[in-house]
Scaffold this motif. Structure first.
Motif, PDB file in Angstrom:
ATOM      1  N   GLY A  11       0.660  -1.186   0.043  1.00 32.33           N
ATOM      2  CA  GLY A  11       0.252  -0.004  -0.006  1.00 32.33           C
ATOM      3  C   GLY A  11       0.875   1.123  -0.017  1.00 32.33           C
ATOM      4  N   GLU A  12       1.912   1.234  -0.873  1.00 29.49           N
ATOM      5  CA  GLU A  12       2.742   2.404  -0.801  1.00 29.49           C
ATOM      6  C   GLU A  12       2.152   3.735  -0.958  1.00 29.49           C
ATOM      7  OE1 GLU A  12       5.789   2.833  -0.334  1.00 29.49           O
ATOM      8  OE2 GLU A  12       6.640   0.757   0.039  1.00 29.49           O
ATOM      9  N   ARG A  13       1.212   3.662  -1.935  1.00 31.66           N
ATOM     10  CA  ARG A  13       0.391   4.944  -2.302  1.00 31.66           C
ATOM     11  C   ARG A  13      -0.491   5.270  -1.336  1.00 31.66           C
ATOM     12  NH1 ARG A  13      -2.457   3.690  -7.819  1.00 31.66           N
ATOM     13  NH2 ARG A  13      -3.065   1.610  -6.515  1.00 31.66           N
ATOM     14  N   MET A  14      -0.882   4.747  -0.279  1.00 32.38           N
ATOM     15  CA  MET A  14      -1.675   5.042   0.871  1.00 32.38           C
ATOM     16  C   MET A  14      -0.816   5.641   1.998  1.00 32.38           C
ATOM     17  SD  MET A  14      -4.860   4.780   1.065  1.00 32.38           S
ATOM     18  CE  MET A  14      -6.474   3.999   0.422  1.00 32.38           C
ATOM     19  N   ARG A  15       0.685   5.611   1.824  1.00 34.09           N
ATOM     20  CA  ARG A  15       1.027   6.424   2.984  1.00 34.09           C
ATOM     21  C   ARG A  15       0.826   7.493   3.054  1.00 34.09           C
ATOM     22  NH1 ARG A  15       7.411   4.553   2.741  1.00 34.09           N
ATOM     23  NH2 ARG A  15       7.216   5.050   4.960  1.00 34.09           N
ATOM     24  N   PRO A  16       1.083   7.916   4.564  1.00 36.15           N
ATOM     25  CA  PRO A  16       1.277   7.321   5.509  1.00 36.15           C
ATOM     26  C   PRO A  16       0.320   6.403   6.180  1.00 36.15           C
ATOM     27  CG  PRO A  16       0.674   9.653   6.233  1.00 36.15           C
ATOM     28  CD  PRO A  16       0.479   9.593   4.649  1.00 36.15           C
ATOM     29  N   LEU A  17      -0.856   6.334   5.948  1.00 42.98           N
ATOM     30  CA  LEU A  17      -2.254   5.742   6.355  1.00 42.98           C
ATOM     31  C   LEU A  17      -1.551   4.304   6.669  1.00 42.98           C
ATOM     32  CD1 LEU A  17      -5.261   6.895   4.516  1.00 42.98           C
ATOM     33  CD2 LEU A  17      -4.323   7.926   6.885  1.00 42.98           C
ATOM     34  N   THR A  18      -0.748   3.448   5.763  1.00 42.32           N
ATOM     35  CA  THR A  18      -0.533   2.290   5.888  1.00 42.32           C
ATOM     36  C   THR A  18       0.729   1.846   6.529  1.00 42.32           C
ATOM     37  OG1 THR A  18       0.534   2.441   3.492  1.00 42.32           O
ATOM     38  CG2 THR A  18      -1.870   1.349   3.848  1.00 42.32           C
ATOM     39  N   HIS A 137      -8.423   7.550 -13.003  1.00 38.03           N
ATOM     40  CA  HIS A 137      -6.871   7.077 -12.942  1.00 38.03           C
ATOM     41  C   HIS A 137      -6.674   6.150 -13.706  1.00 38.03           C
ATOM     42  CE1 HIS A 137      -9.098   4.157 -10.129  1.00 38.03           C
ATOM     43  NE2 HIS A 137      -8.043   3.382 -10.430  1.00 38.03           N
ATOM     44  N   ASN A 138      -7.398   5.682 -14.686  1.00 34.37           N
ATOM     45  CA  ASN A 138      -6.861   4.638 -15.516  1.00 34.37           C
ATOM     46  C   ASN A 138      -7.769   4.859 -16.845  1.00 34.37           C
ATOM     47  OD1 ASN A 138      -5.387   2.336 -16.337  1.00 34.37           O
ATOM     48  ND2 ASN A 138      -7.165   0.923 -15.944  1.00 34.37           N
ATOM     49  N   PRO A 139      -7.550   6.127 -17.569  1.00 34.11           N
ATOM     50  CA  PRO A 139      -8.382   6.375 -18.664  1.00 34.11           C
ATOM     51  C   PRO A 139      -8.306   5.288 -19.937  1.00 34.11           C
ATOM     52  CG  PRO A 139      -6.430   7.811 -18.299  1.00 34.11           C
ATOM     53  CD  PRO A 139      -6.547   7.012 -17.189  1.00 34.11           C
ATOM     54  N   ASN A 140      -7.173   4.582 -19.710  1.00 32.73           N
ATOM     55  CA  ASN A 140      -6.766   3.860 -21.308  1.00 32.73           C
ATOM     56  C   ASN A 140      -7.435   2.436 -21.073  1.00 32.73           C
ATOM     57  OD1 ASN A 140      -5.953   6.086 -22.593  1.00 32.73           O
ATOM     58  ND2 ASN A 140      -3.754   5.747 -21.826  1.00 32.73           N
ATOM     59  N   GLY A 141      -7.735   2.109 -19.884  1.00 36.41           N
ATOM     60  CA  GLY A 141      -8.166   0.757 -19.568  1.00 36.41           C
ATOM     61  C   GLY A 141      -7.199  -0.359 -19.910  1.00 36.41           C
ATOM     62  N   ILE A 206      -9.750   1.640  -4.179  1.00 36.43           N
ATOM     63  CA  ILE A 206      -9.327   2.616  -3.047  1.00 36.43           C
ATOM     64  C   ILE A 206      -7.919   2.459  -2.799  1.00 36.43           C
ATOM     65  CG2 ILE A 206      -9.827   3.187  -0.549  1.00 36.43           C
ATOM     66  CD1 ILE A 206     -12.461   2.972  -2.386  1.00 36.43           C
ATOM     67  N   GLY A 207      -7.193   3.149  -3.833  1.00 33.12           N
ATOM     68  CA  GLY A 207      -5.827   3.068  -4.020  1.00 33.12           C
ATOM     69  C   GLY A 207      -4.966   4.357  -3.553  1.00 33.12           C
ATOM     70  N   THR A 208      -5.409   5.195  -3.015  1.00 36.18           N
ATOM     71  CA  THR A 208      -4.838   6.431  -2.681  1.00 36.18           C
ATOM     72  C   THR A 208      -5.510   7.146  -1.587  1.00 36.18           C
ATOM     73  OG1 THR A 208      -6.021   8.084  -4.054  1.00 36.18           O
ATOM     74  CG2 THR A 208      -3.885   7.239  -4.773  1.00 36.18           C
ATOM     75  N   GLU A 214     -12.714  10.405  -0.552  1.00 37.64           N
ATOM     76  CA  GLU A 214     -13.791  10.549  -1.455  1.00 37.64           C
ATOM     77  C   GLU A 214     -15.023   9.642  -1.205  1.00 37.64           C
ATOM     78  OE1 GLU A 214     -12.239  10.493  -5.528  1.00 37.64           O
ATOM     79  OE2 GLU A 214     -11.285  12.249  -5.332  1.00 37.64           O
ATOM     80  N   ILE A 215     -14.707   8.331  -1.146  1.00 34.08           N
ATOM     81  CA  ILE A 215     -15.587   7.474  -0.775  1.00 34.08           C
ATOM     82  C   ILE A 215     -16.292   7.720   0.705  1.00 34.08           C
ATOM     83  CG2 ILE A 215     -14.174   5.436   0.274  1.00 34.08           C
ATOM     84  CD1 ILE A 215     -17.077   4.770  -2.242  1.00 34.08           C
TER      85      ILE A 215
END
Length: 222
Positions: A11-18, A137-141, A206-208, A214-215
């Motif tokens: 969960g690197e992108r969630m730091r410092p929460l993780t 965050h993933n517009p190109n699929g 829920i990656g960041t 937001e959720i």
């Protein structure tokens, strides 16, 4: 059918929460993200759930226990000593717990209202993916879709939701080591062994910290 929740990521992108809490234990609304999955799986008829754990994984085991208090049986595939094996490696290590039949895998860091199908029939295919419309965050699929057949290349691609049904045979040649799922999927897609369904319901990666906020804001405003 058994289900597996992938919950070993750092969960690197969630730091410092993780830094002090594994990502699946972060709360959405009033409960941990992984508990939403456990309760939804139970509601859909799943009785046995395998969870792989690595980064601070003991905290997940402490929180959920053997699952009896939720009405399910939870088994843990422990990657704490080896370090997270990524998706394909993690599934490979967990195969002795998953058995020889088709099984469901769901990423521990998504939030959705998809109804998991405990009776899903793969037929002669090795995998069936649930695809969703592309988030910001993933517009190109990730993958194309022609009727039910998944394509590696397409004029339009959809996003892989992190939910899939798998035949354990797909992992026969996967080493029990760090290994990503995407290359394995693409290899089998080339052989026309992967199908998919497009899901149009509520789905969030829920990656960041921002996406988690937001959720949760949506919960508080409902």
């Amino acid at each position: 059918m058994k289900a597996m929740i992938l919950a070993a990521g750092r969960g690197e992108r969630m730091r410092p929460l993780t830094d002090e809490l594994p990502k699946p234990l972060l709360k959405v609304g009033d409960k941990a993200l992984i508990l939403w999955h456990v309760q939804k799986l139970l509601a859909c008829g799943f009785k046995e759930i395998v969870i792989n754990i690595a980064h601070l994984g003991f905290k997940i085991a402490e929180a959920l226990g053997d699952g009896s208090k939720y009405g399910v049986k939870i088994l843990y595939s422990d990657e704490q000593d080896s370090g997270a094996l990524e998706s394909a490696g993690g599934i490979k290590k967990a195969l002795p717990l998953l058995g020889d039949d088709t099984f469901l895998v769901v990423n521990g860091d998504i939030f959705c209202d998809y109804d998991f199908d405990v009776n899903f029939d793969l037929g002669d295919k090795l995998a069936h993916l649930i695809l969703v419309k592309n988030p910001k965050h993933n517009p190109n699929g990730d993958f194309g879709l022609k009727e039910t057949l998944v394509l590696n290349e397409s004029d339009y691609k959809y996003t892989f939701s992190g939910i899939g049904y798998y035949n354990p045979k797909m992992f026969d040649n996967v080493a029990c080591a760090k290994s990503a799922l995407a290359p394995l999927l693409r290899e089998n897609i080339k052989n026309q062994m992967v199908t998919a369904t497009l899901y149009n319901g509520d789905w969030h990666d829920i990656g960041t910290p921002q996406r988690l906020k937001e959720i949760n804001d949506r919960f508080h405003n409902d």
